[in-house]
Scaffold this active site. Structure first.
Site, PDB file in Angstrom:
ATOM      1  N   CYS A 157       0.839  -1.194   0.000  1.00  0.00           N
ATOM      2  CA  CYS A 157       0.000   0.000   0.000  1.00  0.00           C
ATOM      3  C   CYS A 157       0.879   1.252   0.000  1.00  0.00           C
ATOM      4  O   CYS A 157       1.839   1.342   0.778  1.00  0.00           O
ATOM      5  CB  CYS A 157      -0.898   0.009   1.238  1.00  0.00           C
ATOM      6  SG  CYS A 157      -1.862   1.520   1.422  1.00  0.00           S
ATOM      7  N   HIS A 185       3.280  -7.476  14.083  1.00  0.00           N
ATOM      8  CA  HIS A 185       2.431  -7.268  12.907  1.00  0.00           C
ATOM      9  C   HIS A 185       3.299  -7.179  11.655  1.00  0.00           C
ATOM     10  O   HIS A 185       4.372  -6.567  11.662  1.00  0.00           O
ATOM     11  CB  HIS A 185       1.614  -5.989  13.085  1.00  0.00           C
ATOM     12  CG  HIS A 185       0.524  -5.808  12.069  1.00  0.00           C
ATOM     13  ND1 HIS A 185       0.772  -5.331  10.795  1.00  0.00           N
ATOM     14  CD2 HIS A 185      -0.812  -6.028  12.128  1.00  0.00           C
ATOM     15  CE1 HIS A 185      -0.368  -5.275  10.126  1.00  0.00           C
ATOM     16  NE2 HIS A 185      -1.343  -5.695  10.911  1.00  0.00           N
ATOM     17  N   GLU A 187       3.148  -5.468   8.960  1.00  0.00           N
ATOM     18  CA  GLU A 187       3.500  -4.121   8.498  1.00  0.00           C
ATOM     19  C   GLU A 187       4.608  -3.509   9.349  1.00  0.00           C
ATOM     20  O   GLU A 187       5.545  -2.902   8.820  1.00  0.00           O
ATOM     21  CB  GLU A 187       2.271  -3.215   8.516  1.00  0.00           C
ATOM     22  CG  GLU A 187       2.573  -1.805   8.021  1.00  0.00           C
ATOM     23  CD  GLU A 187       1.416  -0.838   8.221  1.00  0.00           C
ATOM     24  OE1 GLU A 187       1.680   0.345   8.505  1.00  0.00           O
ATOM     25  OE2 GLU A 187       0.240  -1.258   8.106  1.00  0.00           O
ATOM     26  N   THR A 250       0.093   1.849  10.034  1.00  0.00           N
ATOM     27  CA  THR A 250      -0.967   2.703   9.480  1.00  0.00           C
ATOM     28  C   THR A 250      -2.357   2.375   9.996  1.00  0.00           C
ATOM     29  O   THR A 250      -3.269   3.188   9.858  1.00  0.00           O
ATOM     30  CB  THR A 250      -0.985   2.618   7.943  1.00  0.00           C
ATOM     31  OG1 THR A 250      -1.191   1.249   7.543  1.00  0.00           O
ATOM     32  CG2 THR A 250       0.313   3.130   7.344  1.00  0.00           C
ATOM     33  N   CYS A 288      -2.966   6.863   7.977  1.00  0.00           N
ATOM     34  CA  CYS A 288      -3.624   6.452   6.735  1.00  0.00           C
ATOM     35  C   CYS A 288      -5.016   7.066   6.636  1.00  0.00           C
ATOM     36  O   CYS A 288      -5.819   6.977   7.575  1.00  0.00           O
ATOM     37  CB  CYS A 288      -3.705   4.925   6.715  1.00  0.00           C
ATOM     38  SG  CYS A 288      -4.775   4.260   5.440  1.00  0.00           S
ATOM     39  N   SER A 318      -5.673  -5.526  12.359  1.00  0.00           N
ATOM     40  CA  SER A 318      -5.483  -4.468  13.351  1.00  0.00           C
ATOM     41  C   SER A 318      -6.533  -3.376  13.217  1.00  0.00           C
ATOM     42  O   SER A 318      -7.102  -2.924  14.211  1.00  0.00           O
ATOM     43  CB  SER A 318      -4.079  -3.868  13.194  1.00  0.00           C
ATOM     44  OG  SER A 318      -3.883  -2.812  14.105  1.00  0.00           O
ATOM     45  N   ASN A 319      -6.819  -2.947  11.984  1.00  0.00           N
ATOM     46  CA  ASN A 319      -7.772  -1.842  11.824  1.00  0.00           C
ATOM     47  C   ASN A 319      -9.173  -2.261  12.256  1.00  0.00           C
ATOM     48  O   ASN A 319      -9.925  -1.463  12.821  1.00  0.00           O
ATOM     49  CB  ASN A 319      -7.745  -1.297  10.393  1.00  0.00           C
ATOM     50  CG  ASN A 319      -8.478  -2.167   9.401  1.00  0.00           C
ATOM     51  OD1 ASN A 319      -9.682  -2.028   9.196  1.00  0.00           O
ATOM     52  ND2 ASN A 319      -7.760  -3.086   8.760  1.00  0.00           N
ATOM     53  N   SER A 379     -10.120  -4.660   5.011  1.00  0.00           N
ATOM     54  CA  SER A 379      -9.834  -5.848   4.203  1.00  0.00           C
ATOM     55  C   SER A 379     -11.070  -6.708   3.970  1.00  0.00           C
ATOM     56  O   SER A 379     -10.956  -7.846   3.526  1.00  0.00           O
ATOM     57  CB  SER A 379      -8.746  -6.699   4.881  1.00  0.00           C
ATOM     58  OG  SER A 379      -7.525  -6.005   4.943  1.00  0.00           O
TER      59      SER A 379
END
EC number: 1.17.7.4
Length: 401
Positions: A157, A185, A187, A250, A288, A318-319, A379
């Site tokens: 991303c 994580h 990322e 993010t 983000c 996570s988000n 996602s």
């Protein structure tokens, strides 16, 4: 390693692609069929509200696939179209969604195996194709793939890449990167690989501990034990916290990232005087947009009178977890599921409570008329949201009939 020089050279390689392969129109049709939902579009057009019998669904005004995720999935589909007969690997889950990752397997795209906590890239042949997921990949992983002469398809991303650019700026000034994120994580692992010196803080409590250490000192061994696995090799809190730059995973809570940044700013001003701040502190906005928009949208739902929230997304997303956290903080009964199959019956739901293992709860759907707030992580495809809505409505109809 000079990570900036390495990535620059990699992007010039004929074995590297991050733009797709010219199959966008064909792939768009496939994705429309697999992931879009006519029902969800109708709900959007009806002020994000659906009324079915005793059930009122209130959708957040922004939810589901973000642009970066959609781009990553589309590039994976394009890769299979472009290399119909070659072995294709993904270096990790493409995104944190079980149904989408299963779709990759159904296209005979394999995942790099993990053995004893380490990815085993030996399975990838020299001419195989390897997709880097939306979260990105570490510099070390990219180096391995480059050395193996693999065809690399980079779906990272752009918002994640933006964080990496901030890390490079910290490094140029010999600052330690303070990364707000989860050290395990994917990322954050990728992001930290670009830093010379880094420390990962999970939340405000850990950030306060670090800032207190900066101001007052403390027990070095205790510090290192507390942040085990969350700092760079050779990190010394007595030497490496004099100049710090803020970065983030993010998908973390926007408000917490901002608060952590302000805390470190105040700490460095107090330690070194306001006129010396720029010599000791850097912060670039790397929050983000998609994460922020989904958090703002669920906050808007809290103005409605909701009986419960259903948050849809991968259990390791996570988000999605942070959306669940926001609902709980607002006192709303909330259930995090990764798909409609978790709704077992009118009385039982299999879900993941915040910070705990998946469990089955009873009595989740109240008797009589019910207003359900609903959102999904970045996602999660619209089709998964439709399936969940239909399952909730069906559970109510069972009782009514």
């Amino acid at each position: 390693m000079d990570t900036k020089a390495f990535t620059r050279a990699l992007k010039k390689s004929e074995n590297y692609n991050r733009q797709g392969f010219g199959h966008a129109q064909e792939v768009a049709t496939l994705m429309q069929s697999a992931y879009k939902s006519n029902l969800i579009q109708q709900i959007r057009e009806n002020n994000y509200t659906l009324q079915r019998g005793e059930v009122t669904i209130k959708l957040a005004k922004t939810f589901g696939f973000c642009w970066g995720v959609e781009r990553s999935v589309a590039m994976a589909y394009e890769t299979r179209q472009h290399f119909p007969n070659q072995q294709i690997w993904i270096s990790y889950e493409l995104i944190h969604n079980p149904s989408v990752n299963q779709d990759m397997k159904d296209m005979e795209i394999k995942f790099i195996p993990v053995i004893d906590g380490q990815k085993d890239f030996s399975v990838a042949g020299n001419n195989d194709v390897v997709i880097l997921p939306a979260f990105g990949a570490s510099v070390q992983e990219m180096q391995i793939l480059k050395d193996k002469n693999c065809q690399i398809v980079d779906t990272t991303c752009p918002w994640v890449s933006k964080v990496w650019n901030s890390i490079e700026k910290h490094k140029k000034k010999k600052f330690t990167s303070i990364i707000h994120g989860k050290y395990s994580h994917a990322e954050t692992i990728a992001t930290s690989s670009f830093a010379d010196k880094y420390l990962i803080v999970l939340n405000m409590t850990q950030a306060q501990y670090v800032c207190n250490y900066i101001l007052n000192g403390g027990n070095r061994d205790e510090f290192l034990a507390k942040f085990k696995q969350a700092y760079s090799e050779g990190f010394d809190p007595d030497l490496d916290l004099e100049q710090v730059g803020i970065a983030n995973q993010t998908t973390m809570l926007k408000t917490e990232t901002e608060e952590i940044g302000k805390l470190f700013e105040r700490t460095m001003m107090k330690k070194y005087r306001p006129d010396q701040l720029n010599a000791h502190y850097q912060n670039f906005n790397t929050i983000c947009d998609a994460t922020q928009e989904r958090q703002d949208a669920i906050a808007g739902l809290f103005n409605e009178k909701l009986d419960l929230m259903v948050v849809i997304g991968g259990f390791n997303s996570s988000n999605t977890t942070h959306l669940q956290e926001m609902a709980i903080e607002n006192g709303i009964p909330s259930y995090h599921i990764d798909g409609a199959q978790r709704i077992l019956s009118r009385n039982k739901i299999e879900h993941k409570p915040l910070g705990r293992e998946v469990k089955i709860s009873e009595g989740w759907l109240p008797e009589g008329p019910v207003v359900v707030g609903l959102t999904s992580g970045a996602s999660t495809p619209d089709q998964a949201v439709e399936d969940t809505i239909n399952k909730i409505v069906a559970m109510k109809l069972v009782v009514m009939n």
